[in-house]
Design a protein around this motif. Sequence first.
Motif, PDB file in Angstrom:
ATOM      1  N   UNK A 212     -19.820  14.845  42.019  1.00 34.92           N
ATOM      2  CA  UNK A 212     -19.899  14.780  40.620  1.00 34.92           C
ATOM      3  C   UNK A 212     -19.517  14.070  39.837  1.00 34.92           C
ATOM      4  N   UNK A 213     -18.252  13.878  39.796  1.00 31.45           N
ATOM      5  CA  UNK A 213     -17.163  13.382  39.142  1.00 31.45           C
ATOM      6  C   UNK A 213     -16.811  11.898  39.530  1.00 31.45           C
ATOM      7  N   UNK A 214     -17.177  11.405  40.735  1.00 32.97           N
ATOM      8  CA  UNK A 214     -16.805  10.065  41.159  1.00 32.97           C
ATOM      9  C   UNK A 214     -17.078   9.160  40.236  1.00 32.97           C
ATOM     10  N   UNK A 215     -18.489   9.097  39.465  1.00 34.22           N
ATOM     11  CA  UNK A 215     -18.779   7.789  38.681  1.00 34.22           C
ATOM     12  C   UNK A 215     -17.719   7.567  37.631  1.00 34.22           C
ATOM     13  N   UNK A 216     -17.358   8.697  37.010  1.00 34.80           N
ATOM     14  CA  UNK A 216     -16.405   8.460  35.897  1.00 34.80           C
ATOM     15  C   UNK A 216     -15.097   7.818  36.504  1.00 34.80           C
ATOM     16  N   UNK A 217     -14.470   8.113  37.703  1.00 33.15           N
ATOM     17  CA  UNK A 217     -13.364   7.599  38.069  1.00 33.15           C
ATOM     18  C   UNK A 217     -13.713   6.049  38.303  1.00 33.15           C
ATOM     19  N   UNK A 218     -14.915   5.758  38.948  1.00 38.08           N
ATOM     20  CA  UNK A 218     -15.087   4.102  39.264  1.00 38.08           C
ATOM     21  C   UNK A 218     -15.216   3.555  37.955  1.00 38.08           C
ATOM     22  N   UNK A 219     -15.804   4.176  36.679  1.00 31.21           N
ATOM     23  CA  UNK A 219     -15.889   3.349  35.612  1.00 31.21           C
ATOM     24  C   UNK A 219     -14.572   3.216  34.985  1.00 31.21           C
ATOM     25  N   UNK A 220     -13.360   4.104  35.167  1.00 26.36           N
ATOM     26  CA  UNK A 220     -12.374   3.969  34.687  1.00 26.36           C
ATOM     27  C   UNK A 220     -11.591   2.805  35.538  1.00 26.36           C
ATOM     28  N   UNK A 221     -11.723   2.687  36.669  1.00 28.30           N
ATOM     29  CA  UNK A 221     -11.300   1.455  37.259  1.00 28.30           C
ATOM     30  C   UNK A 221     -11.815   0.235  37.015  1.00 28.30           C
ATOM     31  N   UNK A 222     -12.999   0.240  36.558  1.00 29.39           N
ATOM     32  CA  UNK A 222     -13.618  -0.848  36.134  1.00 29.39           C
ATOM     33  C   UNK A 222     -13.072  -1.733  34.742  1.00 29.39           C
ATOM     34  N   UNK A 223     -13.167  -0.405  33.969  1.00 30.60           N
ATOM     35  CA  UNK A 223     -12.389  -0.721  32.497  1.00 30.60           C
ATOM     36  C   UNK A 223     -11.072  -1.019  32.458  1.00 30.60           C
ATOM     37  N   UNK A 224     -10.280  -0.072  33.344  1.00 31.62           N
ATOM     38  CA  UNK A 224      -9.057  -0.426  33.597  1.00 31.62           C
ATOM     39  C   UNK A 224      -8.515  -1.558  33.901  1.00 31.62           C
ATOM     40  N   UNK A 225      -9.378  -2.339  34.682  1.00 32.69           N
ATOM     41  CA  UNK A 225      -9.300  -3.959  35.201  1.00 32.69           C
ATOM     42  C   UNK A 225      -9.544  -4.892  34.227  1.00 32.69           C
ATOM     43  N   UNK A 226     -10.288  -4.351  32.905  1.00 37.35           N
ATOM     44  CA  UNK A 226     -10.548  -5.130  31.938  1.00 37.35           C
ATOM     45  C   UNK A 226     -10.005  -4.597  30.444  1.00 37.35           C
ATOM     46  N   UNK A 227      -9.034  -4.246  30.543  1.00 39.68           N
ATOM     47  CA  UNK A 227      -8.304  -3.374  29.443  1.00 39.68           C
ATOM     48  C   UNK A 227      -8.765  -4.288  27.942  1.00 39.68           C
ATOM     49  N   UNK A 228      -8.519  -5.632  28.097  1.00 39.86           N
ATOM     50  CA  UNK A 228      -8.828  -6.384  26.989  1.00 39.86           C
ATOM     51  C   UNK A 228      -9.984  -6.170  26.334  1.00 39.86           C
ATOM     52  N   UNK A 229     -11.192  -6.269  27.320  1.00 41.59           N
ATOM     53  CA  UNK A 229     -12.388  -5.993  26.699  1.00 41.59           C
ATOM     54  C   UNK A 229     -12.760  -4.637  26.308  1.00 41.59           C
ATOM     55  N   UNK A 230     -12.156  -3.612  26.861  1.00 39.92           N
ATOM     56  CA  UNK A 230     -12.215  -2.211  26.396  1.00 39.92           C
ATOM     57  C   UNK A 230     -11.774  -2.192  25.064  1.00 39.92           C
ATOM     58  N   UNK A 231     -10.502  -2.654  24.827  1.00 42.47           N
ATOM     59  CA  UNK A 231      -9.676  -2.844  23.668  1.00 42.47           C
ATOM     60  C   UNK A 231     -10.738  -3.699  22.442  1.00 42.47           C
ATOM     61  N   UNK A 232     -11.227  -4.434  22.913  1.00 41.54           N
ATOM     62  CA  UNK A 232     -12.227  -5.271  21.816  1.00 41.54           C
ATOM     63  C   UNK A 232     -13.396  -4.462  21.387  1.00 41.54           C
ATOM     64  N   UNK A 233     -14.049  -3.716  22.364  1.00 42.30           N
ATOM     65  CA  UNK A 233     -15.323  -3.020  22.143  1.00 42.30           C
ATOM     66  C   UNK A 233     -14.774  -1.699  21.280  1.00 42.30           C
ATOM     67  N   UNK A 234     -13.721  -0.997  21.501  1.00 40.65           N
ATOM     68  CA  UNK A 234     -13.319   0.025  20.760  1.00 40.65           C
ATOM     69  C   UNK A 234     -13.041  -0.466  19.389  1.00 40.65           C
ATOM     70  N   UNK A 235     -12.539  -1.594  19.228  1.00 42.19           N
ATOM     71  CA  UNK A 235     -12.049  -1.959  17.795  1.00 42.19           C
ATOM     72  C   UNK A 235     -13.368  -2.384  17.081  1.00 42.19           C
ATOM     73  N   UNK A 236     -14.329  -2.810  17.680  1.00 44.60           N
ATOM     74  CA  UNK A 236     -15.661  -3.327  16.979  1.00 44.60           C
ATOM     75  C   UNK A 236     -16.521  -2.180  16.847  1.00 44.60           C
ATOM     76  N   UNK A 237     -16.609  -1.180  17.799  1.00 38.04           N
ATOM     77  CA  UNK A 237     -17.747  -0.209  18.025  1.00 38.04           C
ATOM     78  C   UNK A 237     -16.980   1.224  18.088  1.00 38.04           C
ATOM     79  N   UNK A 238     -15.978   1.472  17.785  1.00 33.01           N
ATOM     80  CA  UNK A 238     -15.182   2.762  17.947  1.00 33.01           C
ATOM     81  C   UNK A 238     -15.887   3.877  17.335  1.00 33.01           C
TER      82      UNK A 238
END
Length: 357
Positions: A212-238
């Motif tokens: 039931x919780x696997x998807x969230x772990x894998x999403x975390x991996x994907x976004x952790x590998x793209x920390x810069x992208x996540x930071x930009x999205x949060x800054x613009x759309x937080x």
Amino acid sequence: MSPPAIAAEERRPAAAAVPAAGARARLLDIDTAKGIGIVLVVVGHVVSQQVPAGHDWYQYLKTAIYLFHMPFFMYLSGYVLGYAGSDRSDRSDRSDRSEGAVRFIARRADRLLLPFFAFGLIIIAGKMVFSQIIHVDNTQDSLLAYLDGLFVHTSRSPATSVWYLYAAFVYALVFRFVVVPFPRILPALIVLGLVLTQIEVESLLYADRVLRHAAFFFIGIWLGQRRGLMAELLERRGWLAVALFAVLLTAAQWLANPLIGLAVALAAIPALHFAAARLAAANDPVFLFFGRYTMAIYLFNTICIGLVKGFGFLVVKWDGNAFYVYVVVLTLAGLFLPVLIRLVVERLTPPLARYIT
């Protein structure tokens, strides 16, 4: 939760700070996010079964928390693993890879499975002893029933308060032996995990919780590998993420629909990460403090809450207005007593301290 050690980042929204290649700076936004998550866990553990009459507000609060707090924790675990790329082997020699795999499994089992089952047995022993003296929640009729719940029919596991450790071990194996050698499969694993959130699975060997919780772990991996992208999205759309999360969380209180519950869990990821980044940028000490003691609090909070509650019931039950006092006292007990335990363990038995840090 046991992420790798990470150092301070510059004083802008912490999620926006991206270290140079190869660096492993401490992610203050992630530490703060863990602090937010663990406070929610403790608040949700104040009542494990029946809420006292006249206090439906707490049941609403707990129901809301349980929609997203563990998915958010799983996201954070995957994020750190994806960001750090820990335990990845770039060696091409097959024997070296085999040795690396064996070491990986051994270290993860020692770090996650050992404390999981150890605390499961400690909880069983505590329930059997203290149930003879004080009120104890979720008891079983025999030692065999406790062990069956811990190892097999896990819907009644005495270790449900620490099941995350078991799930984290399974996810780490998937990361090492599936995601690392086949990185392009990660999006497919995310999609499969999202589908599995809507499928009922029998509670054997914690399969229901893990799937039931696997998807969230894998999403975390994907976004952790793209920390810069996540930071930009949060800054613009937080702030938009926060507003969407609030709307969905409110809707979930009126519409008991699994898809809305999934939407809340997904919306919580950017909303809470954004909140953690803002707090970290403001040098908030509270959630950062709890974030750095997350493992100890996670392991000991239900034990501490249970003991304080049990002995408190010998003096006064939590009916009526007394429940408000209990909520405050039990929350503080669940947060600070584990910190005290960790400090004592670090001083008296340093070799054991690594399991709770």
